[in-house]
Design an enzyme around this catalytic site. Structure first.
Site, mmCIF file in Angstrom:
data_model
loop_
_atom_site.group_PDB
_atom_site.id
_atom_site.type_symbol
_atom_site.label_atom_id
_atom_site.label_comp_id
_atom_site.label_asym_id
_atom_site.label_seq_id
_atom_site.Cartn_x
_atom_site.Cartn_y
_atom_site.Cartn_z
ATOM 1 N N ARG A 154 -5.344 14.676 -11.600
ATOM 2 C CA ARG A 154 -5.372 13.305 -12.120
ATOM 3 C C ARG A 154 -6.242 13.320 -13.365
ATOM 4 O O ARG A 154 -7.458 13.509 -13.294
ATOM 5 C CB ARG A 154 -5.894 12.317 -11.083
ATOM 6 C CG ARG A 154 -5.666 10.865 -11.556
ATOM 7 C CD ARG A 154 -5.693 9.847 -10.440
ATOM 8 N NE ARG A 154 -4.681 8.824 -10.686
ATOM 9 C CZ ARG A 154 -4.735 7.583 -10.194
ATOM 10 N NH1 ARG A 154 -5.730 7.234 -9.398
ATOM 11 N NH2 ARG A 154 -3.797 6.720 -10.466
ATOM 12 N N TYR A 178 -15.662 10.152 -13.278
ATOM 13 C CA TYR A 178 -16.276 11.113 -12.364
ATOM 14 C C TYR A 178 -16.554 12.430 -13.091
ATOM 15 O O TYR A 178 -16.319 12.549 -14.293
ATOM 16 C CB TYR A 178 -15.386 11.296 -11.134
ATOM 17 C CG TYR A 178 -15.305 10.047 -10.279
ATOM 18 C CD1 TYR A 178 -16.462 9.463 -9.752
ATOM 19 C CD2 TYR A 178 -14.083 9.430 -10.011
ATOM 20 C CE1 TYR A 178 -16.391 8.299 -8.976
ATOM 21 C CE2 TYR A 178 -14.008 8.275 -9.234
ATOM 22 C CZ TYR A 178 -15.167 7.713 -8.727
ATOM 23 O OH TYR A 178 -15.106 6.572 -7.965
ATOM 24 N N GLY A 227 0.640 1.099 -6.932
ATOM 25 C CA GLY A 227 -0.632 0.960 -6.253
ATOM 26 C C GLY A 227 -0.810 -0.348 -5.520
ATOM 27 O O GLY A 227 -0.601 -0.438 -4.313
ATOM 28 N N ARG A 228 -1.176 -1.380 -6.247
ATOM 29 C CA ARG A 228 -1.531 -2.642 -5.604
ATOM 30 C C ARG A 228 -0.379 -3.255 -4.828
ATOM 31 O O ARG A 228 -0.590 -3.888 -3.792
ATOM 32 C CB ARG A 228 -2.059 -3.626 -6.651
ATOM 33 C CG ARG A 228 -3.384 -3.177 -7.266
ATOM 34 C CD ARG A 228 -3.930 -4.175 -8.259
ATOM 35 N NE ARG A 228 -5.135 -3.659 -8.903
ATOM 36 C CZ ARG A 228 -5.835 -4.321 -9.803
ATOM 37 N NH1 ARG A 228 -5.462 -5.536 -10.161
ATOM 38 N NH2 ARG A 228 -6.916 -3.786 -10.343
ATOM 39 N N GLN A 251 -6.755 14.262 -2.489
ATOM 40 C CA GLN A 251 -7.405 14.249 -3.807
ATOM 41 C C GLN A 251 -8.887 14.586 -3.651
ATOM 42 O O GLN A 251 -9.634 13.859 -3.005
ATOM 43 C CB GLN A 251 -7.261 12.884 -4.482
ATOM 44 C CG GLN A 251 -7.785 12.883 -5.923
ATOM 45 C CD GLN A 251 -7.916 11.487 -6.484
ATOM 46 O OE1 GLN A 251 -8.725 10.706 -6.008
ATOM 47 N NE2 GLN A 251 -7.132 11.172 -7.509
#
Length: 323
Positions: free
Chosen positions: A215, A166, A308-309, A98
Site C-alpha cells: 500500500r 506510518y 471502503g466506507r 496488512q
C-alpha cells in the site's frame, strides 16, 4: 460481461472479481488477537467480495499504532488468524493481511516512537528517537517475521503498509526524511531503500509464489512533500523489488484528499502508477456504487477497485453490486 465481475490474477492467485475491501481499522481486537466479533465482521463482508485486506497489524510492539490494533508480532496470534482466514475462505473470498510499523505515529505501547529523522509534521515541537542503522535492520527483520506468520495463518497474501504517515511513508516523504546516509531523503534511491529491503526480506520469508502487495502512499498533498511526478518512478522501483500488487492511496495526508469528493479520488495517482508497472493496481477512495467502479475500471484507472466506507456501512454491498 462487466469489468467488475471479471476474475483477475495476482501472481498465481486468482480472484473471482475486481472488488476489494480495503484495510479499515475497527478497534475490535482482544489484546492484539482476533475474536468472534472480528471473524463475523469480515465473514459477512466476504460474500461476493473478491479480496479482503485485513486492517493493519503491528510487526513489533514498538510499531504499534493504537491500543486495540491487531498484532502480527509473535507466533501466539497465528492460531486465531487461522479461524478468520477459514471463515473468509468459506465465503469464496481471498484475504491478505496488512503488516505495519507506525514509526512516530506509534502509541499505547509504553515505548518511545521511532522515526527516520526525529520529525513529526503534526507535532513539530516534539523530539523523537531516530532509527539507527541497527534499528533499521531490526525493523526489516520484524516485517519478515510478521510475513512468515501471515503465511502460516492461512492468508492468501501479505500487504506491506507504506502509506498514511506510518514508518515507511515517513522514509519516503522529504518532509519527514532528513537523513544523510544511504536512507537519505534527497534521492529516490534513498527514500525507497527501506521499502526495497523490506520487500526483499518479506519475499525471502514467504517464498516466490506467495503474493506480496504494497500500500503505497504515493503523494503527501503537503507543500515540500512527495510529488506526483515521482509516482511512476517509485512504483516501478517497488515492482522491480518484487511486489505483485500495488495498492495506491495517500501519503502523509492519509486516506482522503481534502475537498475532493469525486469517486476514485486517488485516480490521479493510480493512472501514472498503472502506466509504469505490469502488475495489478488497486484504486480506493469515495467509490460507493458499482457503476462508479465499472467506469473507473473501463477507463483504465486501475485493475481492482477498493470499496471502503460503503462496505463498512453495508456488509451486503458486494452481493447487491453483483446481483
Amino acid at each position: 460481461m462487466s469489468k467488475v465481475k471479471e476474475s483477475i490474477n495476482i501472481g498465481n492467485l486468482k480472484l473471482r472479481n475486481r472488488i476489494v475491501m480495503p484495510p479499515m481499522a475497527t478497534a475490535k481486537s482482544s489484546d492484539g488477537k482476533v475474536n468472534e466479533d472480528l471473524i463475523n465482521y469480515y465473514s459477512l463482508r466476504a460474500r461476493e467480495t473478491g479480496l479482503i485486506i485485513l486492517e493493519h497489524e503491528y510487526v513489533s510492539l514498538e510499531g504499534k499504532a493504537s491500543a486495540a490494533q491487531l498484532s502480527m508480532a509473535d507466533d501466539s496470534v497465528i492460531e486465531g488468524y487461522k479461524t478468520l482466514t477459514d471463515a473468509v475462505h468459506e465465503k469464496g473470498a481471498k484475504i491478505f493481511a496488512q503488516i505495519n510499523h507506525a514509526g512516530v505515529a506509534a502509541k499505547d505501547n509504553g515505548l518511545s516512537p521511532l522515526s527516520p529523522s526525529g520529525i513529526n509534521v503534526w507535532k513539530q515541537d516534539v523530539c523523537y528517537d531516530v532509527l539507527s542503522l541497527e534499528g533499521i535492520k531490526t525493523v526489516i527483520e520484524d516485517f519478515a517475521n510478521a510475513a512468515r506468520r501471515v503465511k502460516e495463518a492461512g492468508f492468501d497474501g501479505v500487504e506491506i503498509h507504506a502509506a498514511h504517515g506510518y514508518l515507511l511513508n515517513q522514509f519516503y516523504s522529504p518532509l519527514t526524511n532528513k537523513r544523510a546516509d544511504e536512507y537519505n531523503g534527497n534521492t529516490m534511491e534513498g527514500r525507497t531503500r527501506l521499502h526495497v529491503e523490506v520487500i526483499k526480506a518479506v519475499r525471502a520469508a514467504v517464498g516466490a509464489d506467495f503474493p506480496v502487495a504494497m500500500r503505497f502512499g504515493a503523494l503527501d498533498y503537503l507543500e515540500g512533500g512527495s510529488k506526483i511526478e515521482e509516482v511512476a518512478e517509485a512504483s516501478k522501483i517497488f515492482e522491480n523489488a518484487g511486489i505483485d500488487l500495488l495498492d495506491i492511496t495517500g501519503g502523509l495526508s492519509g486516506y482522503i484528499i481534502k475537498g475532493n469528493t469525486k469517486p476514485g479520488w486517488f485516480s490521479e495517482l493510480s493512472i501514472p502508477a498503472k502506466s509504469a508497472v505490469n502488475i495489478p493496481v488497486i484504486l480506493t477512495g469515495g467509490i460507493t456504487n458499482v457503476d462508479e467502479a465499472e467506469s473507473l475500471l473501463k477507463d483504465g484507472a486501475a485493475d481492482l477497485i477498493g470499496v471502503g466506507r460503503a462496505l463498512l456501512q453495508d456488509p451486503d454491498w458486494s452481493v447487491k453490486a453483483l446481483a
